[in-house]
Design an enzyme around this catalytic site. Structure first.
Site, PDB file in Angstrom:
ATOM      1  N   ARG A  32       0.818  -1.221   0.000  1.00  0.00           N
ATOM      2  CA  ARG A  32       0.000   0.000   0.000  1.00  0.00           C
ATOM      3  C   ARG A  32       0.849   1.268   0.000  1.00  0.00           C
ATOM      4  O   ARG A  32       0.430   2.285  -0.548  1.00  0.00           O
ATOM      5  CB  ARG A  32      -0.946  -0.010   1.204  1.00  0.00           C
ATOM      6  N   LYS A 215     -14.318 -16.617   7.455  1.00  0.00           N
ATOM      7  CA  LYS A 215     -15.757 -16.588   7.704  1.00  0.00           C
ATOM      8  C   LYS A 215     -16.604 -16.461   6.448  1.00  0.00           C
ATOM      9  O   LYS A 215     -16.334 -15.640   5.586  1.00  0.00           O
ATOM     10  CB  LYS A 215     -16.087 -15.423   8.628  1.00  0.00           C
ATOM     11  N   GLY A 371      -5.783  -7.926   1.722  1.00  0.00           N
ATOM     12  CA  GLY A 371      -4.514  -7.944   2.445  1.00  0.00           C
ATOM     13  C   GLY A 371      -3.838  -9.304   2.511  1.00  0.00           C
ATOM     14  O   GLY A 371      -2.667  -9.434   2.174  1.00  0.00           O
ATOM     15  N   GLY A 394     -11.888  -5.117   1.195  1.00  0.00           N
ATOM     16  CA  GLY A 394     -13.326  -4.842   1.168  1.00  0.00           C
ATOM     17  C   GLY A 394     -13.715  -3.905   0.034  1.00  0.00           C
ATOM     18  O   GLY A 394     -14.746  -4.099  -0.612  1.00  0.00           O
TER      19      GLY A 394
HETATM   20  C1  3PG Z   1      -8.702  -2.344   5.045  1.00  0.00           C
HETATM   21  O1  3PG Z   1      -7.574  -2.772   5.261  1.00  0.00           O
HETATM   22  O2  3PG Z   1      -9.693  -3.086   4.978  1.00  0.00           O
HETATM   23  C2  3PG Z   1      -8.852  -0.875   4.787  1.00  0.00           C
HETATM   24  O3  3PG Z   1      -7.722  -0.186   5.210  1.00  0.00           O
HETATM   25  C3  3PG Z   1     -10.110  -0.336   5.405  1.00  0.00           C
HETATM   26  O4  3PG Z   1     -10.101  -0.550   6.777  1.00  0.00           O
HETATM   27  P1  3PG Z   1     -11.454  -0.913   7.520  1.00  0.00           P
HETATM   28  O5  3PG Z   1     -11.931  -2.228   6.986  1.00  0.00           O
HETATM   29  O6  3PG Z   1     -11.053  -0.980   8.989  1.00  0.00           O
HETATM   30  O7  3PG Z   1     -12.425   0.189   7.255  1.00  0.00           O
END
Ligand code: 3PG
Ligand code: MG
Length: 413
Positions: A32, A215, A371, A394
């Site tokens: 990132r 999950k 990630g 997400g």
């Molecule tokens: C992530 O890694 O999913 C993003 O940085 C967003 O973070 P969040 O899911 O805690 O909003």
């Protein structure tokens, strides 16, 4: 970005530097940070200055030193090739921002140390009769918080694709305080949006989606949506055991969502109705402890002995996954097939990665996001051998579901 001259301007840049850290605060995957460099460098090279802002983790509106962005400041400076000043409080950076000279960079402390960033009222749950009033009040405070952030810069750039699915102060609300010519998407954001378009607008078949992770519940939206698009759907990782149990299997100590067994059966039924080839793990590597050095054995995912837990996909499963992937022309991979953080349980994910690489060589478009799957391809040294590695988890999934991302909409109107 290309048409904007940042000379003499202070650019407020939202990045997603929510990077994974080890127990000593060292960055374990810097995808990132590398992703945001083209935008930051363009601004600095133009003779502008940057105010870098991000969140890290979920501190829920409270200061938490473990989630301080000061831990990554030096890594950012190194990647950027210039010093980065640090503001310990994102709401008290006026003087530091005002002092910035062309070519200089300032980073703000974790925005989520303030509840206003997320805009959710704290310490009151949704059932409380006062919740609506508290929410309204917080939304007002969020506007003030956003206005303050906006005051630091002349121009706003959103390059935080990973957080673009959140309608937060720094990702969306802040854009209201800039004129339409003084807000834009950064290069990373543009690239990510294009990669998603590539998958959605011109699907070359067969299209295989590989969804992993622990999950079913957090992936249900995307799974249902993908069922209308894909030819093959591989569900792997911890989800395997919820599906196994739903079908009457014994899963021992494996991770299992006991309240999602009906949902699992429903997914299986829907896949059948829609003619989607649903591929679930049939065998697994079971371990007698959640530990890299645990004893292991190969067994059926439906028949795991008491005291054992499935931590990776078994050999038969890996073959089935590879077969589907290798024949594909479009591939989306989100989530590992096992506990890949443990070196002894990377085999299933490795088999997926190898198959994705092979298909890509044969002409498939492959997109890896989220990630953990990105950390996985980086761990295997294969990031350059897939078509595109997304910095979004997400956000990527929501974009692929066809949703308009608030972070994109706020800038584009
Ligand atoms: C992530 O890694 O999913 C993003 O940085 C967003 O973070 P969040 O899911 O805690 O909003
Ligand atoms: Mg997330």
């Amino acid at each position: 970005m290309d048409n904007y001259d940042f000379k003499g301007k202070k650019a407020l840049v939202r990045v997603d530097f929510n990077v994974p850290l080890d127990e000593n605060g060292n960055i374990t995957d810097d995808t990132r940070i590398r992703g945001a460099l083209p935008t930051l460098k363009k601004i600095l090279n133009d003779g502008g200055s940057v105010i870098i802002m991000s969140h890290m983790g979920k501190p829920k509106g409270k200061v938490n030193p473990k989630l301080s962005l000061s831990q990554i400041k030096d890594a950012v400076a190194k990647a950027l090739g210039t010093d980065v000043a640090f503001a310990n409080d994102c709401m008290a950076a006026d003087a530091m921002a005002a002092d910035l000279k062309p070519g200089q960079a300032l980073m703000l402390e974790n925005l989520r140390f303030y509840p206003e960033e997320e805009g959710k009222p704290v310490g009151i749950d949704k059932e409380d009769p006062n919740y609506d009033a508290a929410k309204k009040e917080m939304k007002e405070r969020q506007k003030e918080f956003s206005k303050k952030l906006a005051s630091y810069g002349d121009v706003y750039v959103n390059d935080a694709f990973g957080t673009a699915h959140r309608r937060h102060a720094s990702t969306a609300v802040v854009a209201d305080y800039f004129g339409k010519d003084d807000k834009m998407l950064g290069y990373l954001m543009e690239k990510e949006v294009k990669a998603v378009d590539n998958i959605l607008k011109d699907i070359k078949r067969p299209f295989t989606a590989i969804m992993g992770g622990s999950k079913v519940s957090t992936k249900i939206g995307i799974i249902e949506n993908l069922m209308d698009k894909v030819d093959n759907l591989i569900l792997c990782g911890g989800m395997t055991y919820t599906f196994a149990k739903a079908q009457g299997g014994k899963v021992g100590n494996s991770i299992c969502e006991n309240d999602k067994l009906d949902l699992a059966l429903d997914i299986m039924k829907k896949a059948k109705e829609k003619g989607v080839n649903l591929i679930l793990g049939t065998d697994c590597i079971a371990a007698d402890a959640f530990d890299n050095n645990a004893h292991t054995m190969v067994c059926s995912a439906m028949d795991i002995p008491e005291g054992w837990e499935g931590l990776d996909a078994g050999p038969e499963t890996r073959k089935a996954f590879a077969k589907a992937i290798e024949g594909s022309k479009t591939i989306l991979w989100n989530g590992p097939a096992g506990v890949f953080e443990f070196d002894n349980f990377t085999g299933g994910s490795r088999a997926i990665a190898d198959a994705v690489v092979k298909a890509t060589k044969d002409g498939a478009f492959s997109l890896v996001g989220g990630g953990d799957s990105v950390a996985c391809v980086n761990k295997f040294g294969l990031a350059d051998e897939v078509s595109y590695v997304s910095t979004g988890g997400g956000a990527l999934l929501e974009a692929i579901e066809g949703k308009v991302l608030p972070g994109v909409a706020a800038v584009q109107g």
